[in-house]
Design a protein around this motif. Structure first.
Motif, PDB file in Angstrom:
ATOM      1  N   CYS A 214       1.205  -0.501   0.117  1.00 37.95           N
ATOM      2  CA  CYS A 214       0.434  -0.441   0.103  1.00 37.95           C
ATOM      3  C   CYS A 214       0.727   0.883  -0.141  1.00 37.95           C
ATOM      4  CB  CYS A 214      -0.727  -0.007   1.213  1.00 37.95           C
ATOM      5  SG  CYS A 214      -1.734   1.733   1.306  1.00 37.95           S
ATOM      6  N   CYS A 217       0.338   3.095   3.783  1.00 41.66           N
ATOM      7  CA  CYS A 217       0.374   2.184   5.189  1.00 41.66           C
ATOM      8  C   CYS A 217       0.910   0.648   4.500  1.00 41.66           C
ATOM      9  CB  CYS A 217      -0.586   1.498   6.184  1.00 41.66           C
ATOM     10  SG  CYS A 217      -1.301   0.030   5.349  1.00 41.66           S
ATOM     11  N   CYS A 236      -5.842  -2.877   0.036  1.00 45.93           N
ATOM     12  CA  CYS A 236      -4.691  -2.271   1.705  1.00 45.93           C
ATOM     13  C   CYS A 236      -5.368  -3.626   2.005  1.00 45.93           C
ATOM     14  CB  CYS A 236      -4.629  -0.858   1.458  1.00 45.93           C
ATOM     15  SG  CYS A 236      -3.800  -0.851   3.331  1.00 45.93           S
ATOM     16  N   CYS A 241      -5.377   0.781   8.147  1.00 45.44           N
ATOM     17  CA  CYS A 241      -4.722   2.278   6.907  1.00 45.44           C
ATOM     18  C   CYS A 241      -4.916   2.908   6.992  1.00 45.44           C
ATOM     19  CB  CYS A 241      -4.799   1.135   5.805  1.00 45.44           C
ATOM     20  SG  CYS A 241      -4.366   2.553   4.796  1.00 45.44           S
TER      21      CYS A 241
HETATM   22 ZN   LIG Z   1      -2.863   0.701   3.593  1.00 44.20          ZN
END
Ligand SMILES: [Zn+2]
Length: 486
Positions: A214, A217, A236, A241
């Motif tokens: 991602c 994150c 994600c 996140c």
């Molecule tokens: Zn993420």
């Protein structure tokens, strides 16, 4: 509009504006309504031109139009040519022309085709101007739940503006087009003259690289395929996140929350994507990025300094708005007010964090066991404890003291009308009266004891009724003298 950014889609802007509750905000957007069809009149008006004339007579500005008398192929072509030139001088985008018979009765005898669903008329659009360019890279931007590809390409000029990015929607769309890596030759248009769009790939270079982590994150990603449309999208897998927290951040900075003026949702999204904010307290350290901010698209020195000022201003916040800003499930503005009518903020937090009784707050009127439990659970969560603690070290909380209960209005019924000056608004006055054992109703009747209206001589229907029934009309000042200890 915030920070002078252009809205991407005027249709959404207009329809969104009409759902705003604040009339002044709607007004400030200067939306114009331009009718092009008259649906019904009691007496039929049988030509389209006369229908428009009728609307103009009523004061509407109707859609631009002209009548062609005894049309021929040549005269129609000529008119289309003329409009094509003329429309370029308009200060709003126009995507097509409609040619139809003026005689509405004759027109209804015409046939209907699926796309141009007008009887006896023909709607058409100008071909979009397209430009060939080369892909630079794909930017993966993480919004609420999906990570979407955006094509960034060598800048081209389209319909008078420079275009260098276009959303590619999802993985399926990239595959359909044949999007590859840097250097892939693409053709772009501005759909509806506004939204940049990649319509064609003329040569695929390399292979599309789908990120395994991602962009926000760094957790792993996964490709999901919807069952209904077989559309592949990237996600994600991290439930925490920060990109998924956009809605929370939006509420946090909203007017009802800590109120950071001038910080739009899009801007919050940018900061999340850049990794500048992962929790609320980070908002109060954006000054670290002031230099980078000044060079960002849509920001100038002035707007950056305004934003930093707004952030500083938001450091002082009322307890109720702080609590609402935390986005605790089932805890809306009303629940916040009720909780804080019994506890100070710090008492409330420490009570919730240390209690073993999930329903502890259900003794407060208007708060049921579910709301109480939701609040306690949220406050006891380790992660949320840190969020609150970090925030409290940034903020100065102001408390509005709970109104002390009394009996100064005991047994009396009031009606409040017109503007109030001493009290913040009529609701505050109402709350005071109720806290003193009085009642507030909406209309004047025999059981009313006092009508509160600062304009004592008003000729409003409430005042007239009160006079008829012999009910005392008092000003706010009279009320304060009679019914408060001031
Ligand atoms: Zn993420």
């Amino acid at each position: 509009m915030e920070m002078g950014e252009e809205y991407a889609n005027p249709r959404n802007l207009a329809s969104g504006s009409l759902t705003l509750k604040n009339i002044d905000a709607v007004k400030s957007r200067h939306i114009r309504w331009i009718p092009f069809t008259l649906v019904h009149t009691d007496e039929d008006i049988v030509t389209w031109g006369k229908q428009m004339a009728f609307l103009e007579h009523l004061g509407f500005k109707t859609v631009e139009h002209e009548q062609i008398i005894h049309p021929t192929q040549e005269s129609i072509d000529k008119v289309i040519q003329e409009w094509t030139v003329k429309l370029n001088t308009f200060d709003y985008p126009v995507d097509g022309l409609v040619i139809s018979y003026d005689d509405t009765i004759y027109a209804t005898s015409g046939s209907v085709t699926g796309h141009h669903a007008t009887r006896g008329g023909y709607a058409f659009k100008w071909q979009d101007e397209s430009a060939a360019t080369e892909l630079e890279y794909i930017e993966w931007s993480c919004a609420a739940s999906t990570i979407s590809p955006v094509a960034v390409f060598k800048p081209v000029n389209l319909e008078g503006t420079t275009v260098k990015r276009a959303s590619l929607c999802n993985i399926s769309e990239c595959e359909r087009l044949g999007i590859g890596d840097k250097g892939t030759k693409i053709e772009v248009i501005k759909a509806n003259k506004i939204i940049p769009k990649v319509i064609n790939v003329t040569e695929t270079i390399g292979k599309l690289a789908i990120p395994c982590t991602c962009p926000v994150c760094k957790a792993a990603t996964e490709v999901m395929e919807s069952e209904s449309s077989a559309t592949k999208t990237l996600h994600c897998i991290n439930p925490n996140c920060p990109a998924k927290q956009l809605k929370k951040f939006a509420r946090f900075v909203s007017k009802e929350g800590v109120n950071i003026d001038g910080l739009s949702e899009q801007t919050v999204q940018k900061f999340i994507n850049l990794g500048w904010i992962t929790e609320y307290a980070d908002l109060f350290h954006l000054d670290k990025y002031a230099n980078e901010l000044r060079t960002m698209e849509g920001f100038g020195s002035k707007s950056v300094s305004n934003l930093l000022k707004s952030i500083d201003k938001a450091r002082t916040v009322e307890a109720k708005r702080f609590l609402y800003a935390l986005f605790i499930p089932l805890v809306g503005q009303d629940v916040c007010t009720r909780l804080l009518s019994t506890y100070s903020l710090l008492e409330l937090i420490s009570t919730a964090q240390t209690t073993t009784d999930l329903t502890i707050f259900s003794t407060i009127s208007g708060i049921g066991p579910e709301k109480s439990a939701s609040f306690v659970r949220w406050m006891q969560d380790e992660k949320n404890r840190n969020i609150v603690e970090n925030l409290l070290s940034e903020l100065e909380i102001t408390e509005v003291l709970p109104i002390e209960k009394g009996s100064l209005c005991e047994g009396k019924t009031f009606v409040v009308t017109g503007d109030v000056r001493h009290y913040k608004n009529r609701n505050e006055l109402k709350a005071y009266i109720e806290s003193q054992g009085g009642k507030v109703t909406g209309s004047v009747s025999k059981s009313t004891n006092y009508l509160i209206n600062n304009d004592i001589n008003s000729t409003s229907s409430k005042n007239q009724k009160a006079r008829e029934l012999g009910i005392d009309i008092i000003s706010e000042e009279d009320f304060i003298n009679k019914f408060t200890n001031k």
